[in-house]
Design an enzyme around this catalytic site. Structure first.
Site, PDB file in Angstrom:
ATOM      1  N   GLN A  44      -4.991  -2.162  10.073  1.00 54.05           N
ATOM      2  CA  GLN A  44      -4.786  -3.445   9.399  1.00 54.05           C
ATOM      3  C   GLN A  44      -5.272  -4.611  10.255  1.00 54.05           C
ATOM      4  O   GLN A  44      -4.902  -4.725  11.424  1.00 54.05           O
ATOM      5  CB  GLN A  44      -3.299  -3.622   9.048  1.00 54.05           C
ATOM      6  CG  GLN A  44      -2.984  -4.891   8.279  1.00 54.05           C
ATOM      7  CD  GLN A  44      -3.625  -4.923   6.906  1.00 54.05           C
ATOM      8  OE1 GLN A  44      -3.769  -3.908   6.247  1.00 54.05           O
ATOM      9  NE2 GLN A  44      -4.025  -6.103   6.472  1.00 54.05           N
TER      10      GLN A  44
ATOM     11  N   LYS B 168       0.834  -1.201   0.000  1.00 52.00           N
ATOM     12  CA  LYS B 168       0.000   0.000   0.000  1.00 52.00           C
ATOM     13  C   LYS B 168       0.873   1.257   0.000  1.00 52.00           C
ATOM     14  O   LYS B 168       0.590   2.224  -0.719  1.00 52.00           O
ATOM     15  CB  LYS B 168      -0.915   0.001   1.234  1.00 52.00           C
ATOM     16  CG  LYS B 168      -2.009  -1.052   1.198  1.00 52.00           C
ATOM     17  CD  LYS B 168      -2.732  -1.131   2.531  1.00 52.00           C
ATOM     18  CE  LYS B 168      -3.804  -2.219   2.508  1.00 52.00           C
ATOM     19  NZ  LYS B 168      -4.452  -2.434   3.800  1.00 52.00           N
TER      20      LYS B 168
ATOM     21  N   ASP C 265     -11.381   1.980   4.430  1.00 55.51           N
ATOM     22  CA  ASP C 265     -11.560   0.533   4.288  1.00 55.51           C
ATOM     23  C   ASP C 265     -13.044   0.174   4.152  1.00 55.51           C
ATOM     24  O   ASP C 265     -13.384  -0.946   3.782  1.00 55.51           O
ATOM     25  CB  ASP C 265     -10.972  -0.205   5.504  1.00 55.51           C
ATOM     26  CG  ASP C 265      -9.710  -0.977   5.144  1.00 55.51           C
ATOM     27  OD1 ASP C 265      -9.496  -1.244   3.946  1.00 55.51           O
ATOM     28  OD2 ASP C 265      -8.948  -1.319   6.058  1.00 55.51           O
TER      29      ASP C 265
END
Length: 293
Positions: free
Chosen positions: A96, A52, A119
C-alpha cells in the site's frame, strides 16, 4: 447528465467475480489469495486496505494483511516482499502506497514478483501494457475502463484530456485511451502542473479524466457541453458541519460541472470503488495464471 455510479457498477462486478470464484473452486481450482502490506498508520490507507479485505470476504477470496510500524527499515520491508513472493499460497499482493519517506517506493515496487503484482506497478507489467501484451492493468485505470464499457460510452475518435501524469493513474490512463481497441482509439492529451492554457485545453475534451489531487479544482468553465467527466481525486477537506470534522471531495466541483456533462462520476461513490474491483479481477487472473502461464 447521467451518473457513473461506482457503487452500483462495483457491486455488479463483485457479484460476477463471486460466481467465477465459486465455479473455479468447484472445478478444482485453488481459492484465490490476496495479501496486502501496510506500513505506518495513514488513515486513508488503513480505510482503503480494510475495504479490500471486506471485499475479499464478500467474493470468496482468502486475504492476508501484513502490518508494520512506520519506522521499519527498507531492508526489512524488502524481506517481507520476498517472503510473499516465495509463498506459494499467495496469488497476488500489494504494498500500500504511500510509504514513509525513508523507503524508496520504486525499489519496493521493483522487488515485487511481476507474476504477483496485482497492482500493476512493476516495470514489466507497465511495459507489457504499453506493448499491448497481456498484463495486470493498474487498478484505478482498470476501474475507469470498466465504467466506460458498462455505460456504453463511445471513445473512438474522441479527444481525451488527462489531468495528471502519475505513474499510478495519469500515465497508464493516457496509454490505455489511445490503444487500438475499445475503450480506446482516442486522441489523447496529457496535462500537468506545467501545462500552459490548461483551461482552454480541457475545454476541447470529449472525455476529461482528472487525477491531480486538488479538491474541486475543475469547475464548469473547464468543461465543454456534453463532456464525459471522470473524477479520480479524493481529498479530505475540513468541514465543521460533519460529525467526522471533514468532507470527502473530488478534483471536480460536482455541483458546478454536473449540469454541463453527459456523464460524470461522483466522489465518493465513483472511481474509488471501481479501483478495488480492478485489484480483485487481477487477483483472480493471477490465481488462474491467465497473464503469466
Amino acid at each position: 447528465m447521467q451518473l457513473l455510479d461506482g457503487k452500483a457498477i462495483s457491486s455488479q462486478i463483485k457479484s460476477e467475480i463471486k460466481i467465477e470464484v465459486e465455479n473455479w473452486i468447484a472445478a478444482g481450482g485453488k481459492k484465490p489469495h490476496l495479501a496486502a502490506i501496510l506500513v505506518g498508520q495513514d488513515g486513508a490507507s488503513e480505510t482503503y486496505v480494510a475495504s479490500k479485505i471486506r471485499s475479499c470476504e464478500e467474493i470468496g477470496f482468502t486475504s492476508t494483511l501484513v502490518k508494520f510500524e512506520a519506522d521499519i527499515t527498507e531492508e526489512k520491508l524488502l524481506e517481507a516482499v520476498a517472503s510473499l513472493n516465495n509463498d506459494a499460497d499467495v496469488d497476488g499482493f500489494i504494498v500500500q502506497l504511500p510509504l514513509p519517506k525513508h523507503i524508496s517506493e520504486n525499489t519496493v515496487m521493483e522487488a515485487v514478483d511481476p507474476k504477483k503484482d496485482v497492482d500493476g506497478f512493476h516495470p514489466i507489467n507497465v511495459g507489457r501494457m504499453c506493448k499491448g501484451l497481456p498484463a495486470y492493468i493498474s487498478a484505478t485505470p482498470f476501474g475507469i475502463l470498466e465504467m466506460l464499457i458498462r455505460a456504453g460510452i463511445e471513445t473512438s475518435g474522441k479527444h481525451c484530456v488527462v489531468i495528471g501524469r502519475s505513474q499510478i493513474v495519469g500515465l497508464p490512463m493516457s496509454i490505455l485511451m489511445q490503444r487500438n481497441e475499445y475503450p480506446g482509439n482516442c486522441t489523447v492529451t496529457i496535462t500537468h502542473s506545467k501545462t500552459k492554457n490548461l483551461k482552454e485545453v480541457c475545454q476541447t475534451a470529449d472525455i476529461l479524466i482528472v487525477a491531480l489531487g486538488r479538491p474541486e479544482f475543475v469547475t464548469a468553465d473547464y468543461i465543454k457541453e456534453g463532456a464525459v467527466v471522470i473524477d479520480v481525486g479524493i481529498s479530505r477537506v475540513a468541514d465543521a458541519t460533519k460529525k467526522s470534522g471533514f468532507a470527502i471531495k473530488g478534483d471536480v466541483n460536482f455541483a458546478d460541472v454536473a449540469p454541463k456533462s453527459s456523464f460524470i462520476t461522483p466522489v465518493p461513490g465513483g472511481v474509488g470503488l471501481m479501483t478495488i474491483c480492478g485489484l480483485l479481477t487481477n487477483t483472480l487472473k493471477a490465481a488462474r495464471k491467465e497473464i503469466y502461464k
